[in-house]
Design a protein around this motif. Structure first.
Motif, PDB file in Angstrom:
ATOM      1  N   SER A 161      -3.246  -2.215  -2.501  1.00 34.05           N
ATOM      2  CA  SER A 161      -2.329  -2.954  -1.732  1.00 34.05           C
ATOM      3  C   SER A 161      -1.205  -3.754  -2.574  1.00 34.05           C
ATOM      4  CB  SER A 161      -2.813  -3.847  -0.746  1.00 34.05           C
ATOM      5  OG  SER A 161      -3.618  -5.051  -1.250  1.00 34.05           O
TER       6      SER A 161
ATOM      7  N   LEU B  21       1.497 -14.727   0.818  1.00 31.55           N
ATOM      8  CA  LEU B  21       2.378 -13.461   0.757  1.00 31.55           C
ATOM      9  C   LEU B  21       3.273 -13.251   2.088  1.00 31.55           C
ATOM     10  CD1 LEU B  21      -0.102 -11.141  -1.066  1.00 31.55           C
ATOM     11  CD2 LEU B  21       2.138 -12.006  -1.966  1.00 31.55           C
ATOM     12  N   GLU B  22       2.630 -13.363   3.267  1.00 35.86           N
ATOM     13  CA  GLU B  22       3.374 -13.144   4.389  1.00 35.86           C
ATOM     14  C   GLU B  22       4.398 -14.076   4.725  1.00 35.86           C
ATOM     15  OE1 GLU B  22       2.301 -10.994   7.377  1.00 35.86           O
ATOM     16  OE2 GLU B  22       1.902 -10.374   5.533  1.00 35.86           O
TER      17      GLU B  22
ATOM     18  N   ALA C 234       0.918  -3.014   3.473  1.00 36.21           N
ATOM     19  CA  ALA C 234       0.183  -3.750   2.068  1.00 36.21           C
ATOM     20  C   ALA C 234      -0.587  -4.818   2.436  1.00 36.21           C
ATOM     21  CB  ALA C 234       1.114  -4.186   1.012  1.00 36.21           C
ATOM     22  N   SER C 235      -0.046  -5.692   3.356  1.00 40.87           N
ATOM     23  CA  SER C 235      -0.697  -6.922   3.865  1.00 40.87           C
ATOM     24  C   SER C 235      -1.878  -6.397   4.769  1.00 40.87           C
ATOM     25  CB  SER C 235       0.225  -7.899   4.598  1.00 40.87           C
ATOM     26  OG  SER C 235       1.146  -8.316   3.836  1.00 40.87           O
TER      27      SER C 235
ATOM     28  N   THR D 105       6.803  -1.486   4.420  1.00 37.74           N
ATOM     29  CA  THR D 105       5.764  -1.270   3.466  1.00 37.74           C
ATOM     30  C   THR D 105       4.937  -2.622   2.878  1.00 37.74           C
ATOM     31  OG1 THR D 105       7.715  -1.764   1.838  1.00 37.74           O
ATOM     32  CG2 THR D 105       7.031   0.730   2.257  1.00 37.74           C
ATOM     33  N   GLN D 106       5.463  -3.895   2.913  1.00 42.08           N
ATOM     34  CA  GLN D 106       4.963  -4.960   3.039  1.00 42.08           C
ATOM     35  C   GLN D 106       3.873  -5.224   3.795  1.00 42.08           C
ATOM     36  OE1 GLN D 106       5.612  -7.043   0.007  1.00 42.08           O
ATOM     37  NE2 GLN D 106       6.749  -5.208  -0.691  1.00 42.08           N
TER      38      GLN D 106
ATOM     39  N   MET E 149       7.150 -12.933   2.405  1.00 46.15           N
ATOM     40  CA  MET E 149       7.831 -11.621   2.888  1.00 46.15           C
ATOM     41  C   MET E 149       8.929 -12.106   4.214  1.00 46.15           C
ATOM     42  SD  MET E 149       6.089  -8.415   4.906  1.00 46.15           S
ATOM     43  CE  MET E 149       5.861  -9.297   6.514  1.00 46.15           C
TER      44      MET E 149
ATOM     45  N   TYR F  31      11.513  -2.214   3.775  1.00 41.32           N
ATOM     46  CA  TYR F  31      10.856  -3.363   3.037  1.00 41.32           C
ATOM     47  C   TYR F  31       9.615  -4.028   3.775  1.00 41.32           C
ATOM     48  CZ  TYR F  31       9.880  -7.559   0.074  1.00 41.32           C
ATOM     49  OH  TYR F  31       9.293  -8.398  -0.873  1.00 41.32           O
TER      50      TYR F  31
ATOM     51  N   LYS G 242       2.558  -3.773  -2.880  1.00 42.29           N
ATOM     52  CA  LYS G 242       3.336  -5.053  -2.698  1.00 42.29           C
ATOM     53  C   LYS G 242       4.660  -5.166  -3.986  1.00 42.29           C
ATOM     54  CE  LYS G 242       2.170  -8.037   0.461  1.00 42.29           C
ATOM     55  NZ  LYS G 242       2.704  -8.687   1.484  1.00 42.29           N
TER      56      LYS G 242
ATOM     57  N   GLN H 205       9.410 -11.624  -6.746  1.00 38.38           N
ATOM     58  CA  GLN H 205       8.497 -11.090  -5.757  1.00 38.38           C
ATOM     59  C   GLN H 205       7.448 -10.350  -6.445  1.00 38.38           C
ATOM     60  OE1 GLN H 205       9.482 -13.057  -3.159  1.00 38.38           O
ATOM     61  NE2 GLN H 205       9.319 -11.266  -1.763  1.00 38.38           N
ATOM     62  N   LYS H 206       7.423 -10.180  -7.793  1.00 37.97           N
ATOM     63  CA  LYS H 206       6.404  -9.538  -8.409  1.00 37.97           C
ATOM     64  C   LYS H 206       5.615 -10.506  -8.941  1.00 37.97           C
ATOM     65  CE  LYS H 206       8.556  -5.313  -9.461  1.00 37.97           C
ATOM     66  NZ  LYS H 206       9.118  -5.162  -8.332  1.00 37.97           N
TER      67      LYS H 206
END
Length: 283
Positions: free
Chosen positions: A101, A33-34, A66-67, A62-63, A37, A59, A105, A134-135
């Motif tokens: 989280s 995920l990192e 969440a991470s 927020t990401q 992003m 973006y 995301k 991204q979903k």
């Protein structure tokens, strides 16, 4: 941005998502995920405008939050169970933080505030990337832990997403913001049914991605960004304008279009689970 760097960026986005989807370990899922992003940030900030820089910052923040919540959740779970396995998320506090989280995301309510703003500040191609590709990773992770999340949390967030998605898009003239609220609404349906039938949730999100992609591609080819633009393109490209209109009706779940099918199945499942009140609220 040079073609070589763009290739690296898109490769990183793809690898990041695939890494998250195929991992059984929380750390590897987090790394995926990192990577995803960090790779998309140059794409969002590619137009050299103030709006693009603002969208990139929103973006990223927020990401990143969440991470951090994801790491906190998995670490607490490891303290309790001694296991990094994704399917072993047993701690109730951990599952709640993890669910929040993942919702952050993917841009579901009540943590949806960043999505319309980010989409409005980017190009149509990037907006397509954020609302579809991204979903995939967060929805896959939620699918994997759906048995452990309390249904109340998922249903509450799902209903809230449906309401905010439905009401938020009413007064919009900007097509990108309309698509953002459409995305929030569809995520609401996905999250609500995730508690009772995860496979149906996957089918719903896949249908949404298949319908959203051509809308954005046609909007890009016609350079339409507002409803006013869309009304004037009728004279130049009638077929494309009609196609966008029909696809938008399908995305909103109007029968007899394709988008109605997953919604009907979700309502049917909710009613069979004795959740008639919930089904009525969803309608």
């Amino acid at each position: 941005i040079t073609p070589a760097s763009m290739t690296i960026v898109f490769l990183s986005i793809t690898i990041g998502t695939i890494m998250t989807m195929s991992s059984s370990n929380w750390l590897m899922a987090w790394i995926g995920l990192e990577l995803n992003m960090l790779a998309i940030l140059p794409i969002i900030s590619k137009p050299k405008t103030t709006r693009a820089s603002e969208a990139t910052t929103k973006y990223f923040l927020t990401q990143a939050i969440a991470s951090a919540m994801m790491l906190l959740s998995s670490t607490i779970n490891v303290w309790q169970t001694g296991n990094w396995n994704i399917l072993e998320l047993k701690n109730k506090f951990s599952t709640t933080i993890m669910a929040l989280s993942l919702m952050m995301k993917m841009g579901a309510a009540p943590i949806h505030f960043w999505l319309p703003e980010v989409l409005q500040g980017t190009t149509l191609q990037t907006a397509l990337l954020i609302t579809t590709w991204q979903k995939i990773a967060p929805v896959t992770l939620m699918y994997m832990i759906s048995n452990n999340i309390q249904p109340t949390i998922l249903v509450s967030a799902g209903i809230l997403s449906m309401i905010i998605g439905g009401l938020g898009g009413i007064n919009q003239t900007q097509l990108r913001k309309m698509m953002a609220y459409s995305s929030i609404n569809n995520l609401g349906w996905t999250i609500t049914i995730m508690a009772f039938s995860p496979n149906m949730a996957l089918m719903n999100i896949c249908t949404y991605i298949i319908m959203t992609t051509p809308i954005f591609l046609m909007m890009t080819s016609m350079s339409t960004k507002t409803l006013q633009n869309l009304s004037t393109t009728w004279t130049t490209s009638m077929t494309m304008t009609l196609s966008i209109a029909l696809l938008m009706l399908s995305t909103s779940g109007l029968p007899p279009f394709t988008g109605f099918m997953p919604k009907m199945l979700i309502l049917n499942e909710l009613i069979s689970q004795k959740l008639t009140t919930l089904a009525t609220l969803a309608i």
